[in-house]
Design a protein around this motif. Structure first.
Motif, mmCIF file in Angstrom:
data_model
loop_
_atom_site.group_PDB
_atom_site.id
_atom_site.type_symbol
_atom_site.label_atom_id
_atom_site.label_comp_id
_atom_site.label_asym_id
_atom_site.label_seq_id
_atom_site.Cartn_x
_atom_site.Cartn_y
_atom_site.Cartn_z
ATOM 1 N N ARG A 174 3.404 5.649 -4.467
ATOM 2 C CA ARG A 174 1.964 5.645 -5.063
ATOM 3 C C ARG A 174 1.440 7.107 -4.907
ATOM 4 N NH1 ARG A 174 -3.269 2.067 -3.745
ATOM 5 N NH2 ARG A 174 -4.029 2.200 -5.750
ATOM 6 N N GLY A 175 1.279 7.566 -6.336
ATOM 7 C CA GLY A 175 0.561 8.762 -6.509
ATOM 8 C C GLY A 175 1.035 9.893 -6.032
ATOM 9 N N GLY A 176 2.588 10.049 -6.106
ATOM 10 C CA GLY A 176 3.016 11.107 -5.671
ATOM 11 C C GLY A 176 3.302 11.357 -4.179
ATOM 12 N N VAL A 177 3.134 10.345 -3.491
ATOM 13 C CA VAL A 177 3.499 10.289 -2.045
ATOM 14 C C VAL A 177 4.357 8.940 -1.764
ATOM 15 C CG1 VAL A 177 1.738 11.752 -1.320
ATOM 16 C CG2 VAL A 177 1.318 9.160 -1.135
ATOM 17 N N ALA A 178 4.867 8.915 -0.561
ATOM 18 C CA ALA A 178 5.601 7.785 -0.233
ATOM 19 C C ALA A 178 4.834 7.302 1.215
ATOM 20 C CB ALA A 178 6.791 7.876 0.295
ATOM 21 N N LEU A 179 4.108 5.931 0.812
ATOM 22 C CA LEU A 179 3.387 5.349 2.132
ATOM 23 C C LEU A 179 4.285 4.587 3.000
ATOM 24 C CD1 LEU A 179 0.466 4.000 0.028
ATOM 25 C CD2 LEU A 179 0.635 6.149 1.248
ATOM 26 N N ARG A 180 4.299 4.891 4.220
ATOM 27 C CA ARG A 180 5.156 4.139 5.209
ATOM 28 C C ARG A 180 4.588 2.669 5.001
ATOM 29 N NH1 ARG A 180 8.142 7.367 8.904
ATOM 30 N NH2 ARG A 180 7.434 9.321 8.641
ATOM 31 N N TRP A 181 5.640 1.752 5.371
ATOM 32 C CA TRP A 181 5.367 0.322 4.998
ATOM 33 C C TRP A 181 5.374 -0.543 6.586
ATOM 34 C CZ3 TRP A 181 7.914 -4.073 6.384
ATOM 35 C CH2 TRP A 181 7.376 -5.204 6.002
ATOM 36 N N ASN A 182 4.601 -1.379 6.952
ATOM 37 C CA ASN A 182 4.903 -2.116 8.271
ATOM 38 C C ASN A 182 3.990 -3.627 7.887
ATOM 39 O OD1 ASN A 182 2.249 -2.098 9.284
ATOM 40 N ND2 ASN A 182 2.730 -0.013 9.843
ATOM 41 N N PHE A 183 4.303 -4.388 8.909
ATOM 42 C CA PHE A 183 3.803 -5.669 8.459
ATOM 43 C C PHE A 183 2.237 -5.705 8.522
ATOM 44 C CE2 PHE A 183 7.934 -7.047 9.997
ATOM 45 C CZ PHE A 183 8.231 -7.723 8.725
ATOM 46 N N ALA A 184 1.647 -4.653 8.956
ATOM 47 C CA ALA A 184 -0.104 -4.650 9.071
ATOM 48 C C ALA A 184 -0.284 -3.809 7.986
ATOM 49 C CB ALA A 184 -0.415 -3.998 10.461
ATOM 50 N N GLY A 185 0.504 -3.518 7.104
ATOM 51 C CA GLY A 185 0.111 -2.361 5.710
ATOM 52 C C GLY A 185 0.827 -1.366 5.495
ATOM 53 N N TYR A 186 0.136 -0.462 5.062
ATOM 54 C CA TYR A 186 0.704 0.935 4.915
ATOM 55 C C TYR A 186 -0.095 1.988 5.654
ATOM 56 C CZ TYR A 186 2.412 -1.461 0.781
ATOM 57 O OH TYR A 186 3.112 -2.188 -0.007
ATOM 58 N N SER A 187 0.642 3.128 5.822
ATOM 59 C CA SER A 187 0.198 4.311 6.740
ATOM 60 C C SER A 187 0.862 5.365 6.682
ATOM 61 C CB SER A 187 0.065 3.893 8.349
ATOM 62 O OG SER A 187 1.459 3.634 8.676
ATOM 63 N N ALA A 188 0.139 6.632 7.083
ATOM 64 C CA ALA A 188 0.972 7.901 7.208
ATOM 65 C C ALA A 188 1.864 8.233 5.844
ATOM 66 C CB ALA A 188 2.107 7.992 8.292
ATOM 67 N N PRO A 189 1.301 8.924 4.726
ATOM 68 C CA PRO A 189 1.847 9.086 3.571
ATOM 69 C C PRO A 189 2.744 10.413 3.977
ATOM 70 C CG PRO A 189 -0.479 9.521 3.663
ATOM 71 C CD PRO A 189 -0.461 9.265 4.821
ATOM 72 N N THR A 233 -4.933 -1.370 2.826
ATOM 73 C CA THR A 233 -4.672 -0.306 3.625
ATOM 74 C C THR A 233 -3.962 0.822 2.634
ATOM 75 O OG1 THR A 233 -2.556 -1.186 4.080
ATOM 76 C CG2 THR A 233 -4.214 -1.403 5.631
ATOM 77 N N ALA A 234 -3.259 0.809 1.547
ATOM 78 C CA ALA A 234 -2.788 1.621 0.742
ATOM 79 C C ALA A 234 -3.769 2.527 -0.011
ATOM 80 C CB ALA A 234 -2.038 0.964 -0.439
ATOM 81 N N GLN A 235 -5.337 1.953 -0.073
ATOM 82 C CA GLN A 235 -6.214 2.929 -0.411
ATOM 83 C C GLN A 235 -6.631 3.838 0.519
ATOM 84 O OE1 GLN A 235 -6.531 1.447 -3.479
ATOM 85 N NE2 GLN A 235 -5.588 -0.209 -2.845
#
Length: 134
Positions: free
Chosen positions: A81-96, A130-132
């Motif tokens: 998303r938006g030129g970065v990769a967001l780490r996925w886990n069951f709680a959502g997204y974190s740590a670009p 969380t992706a926002q």
């Protein structure tokens, strides 16, 4: 995440998103807007088995993927998303994660190719809140 798992928006509870997905799916595959059974058959044939690392891709291919695609990098699921990769886990997204940090990692495409094509053809997925903030 649902798209990467080979699902599509529901025509009952997310009708407008489902119609937009079907239209993009049809444009991408150069067919009339497909019916549910046709889309589901394609998506089912392209789903990865649970725990699969994804279809092998290189960094250049990853950089060309549309927002909403998901990849694995050394077994870690990432959403683009938006030129970065967001780490996925069951709680959502974190740590670009920047594309540069993926150099030398085993990369795999998780999202079914038909959904990647629909994303390229203009479908815009709904994102977890969380992706926002990531």
């Amino acid at each position: 995440t649902a798209l990467a798992a080979g699902h599509r928006p529901c025509f009952e509870c997310r009708r407008e998103q489902a119609k937009a997905y079907a239209a993009a799916f049809g444009r991408a595959l150069a067919i009339r807007p497909p019916g549910v059974q046709q889309m589901d058959a394609v998506l089912h044939s392209e789903r990865l088995a649970a725990g699969a690392a994804g279809r092998p891709v290189n960094l250049q291919q990853v950089e060309a993927l549309p927002d909403g695609s998901m990849i694995s990098a050394n077994g870690v699921a990432l959403a683009l998303r938006g030129g970065v990769a967001l780490r996925w886990n069951f709680a959502g997204y974190s740590a670009p994660v920047s594309a540069g940090s993926l150099v030398g990692q085993a990369l795999g495409l998780i999202t079914p190719p038909a959904t990647v094509a629909a994303l390229r053809a203009g479908f815009r997925p709904a994102w977890h809140p969380t992706a926002q903030s990531s």
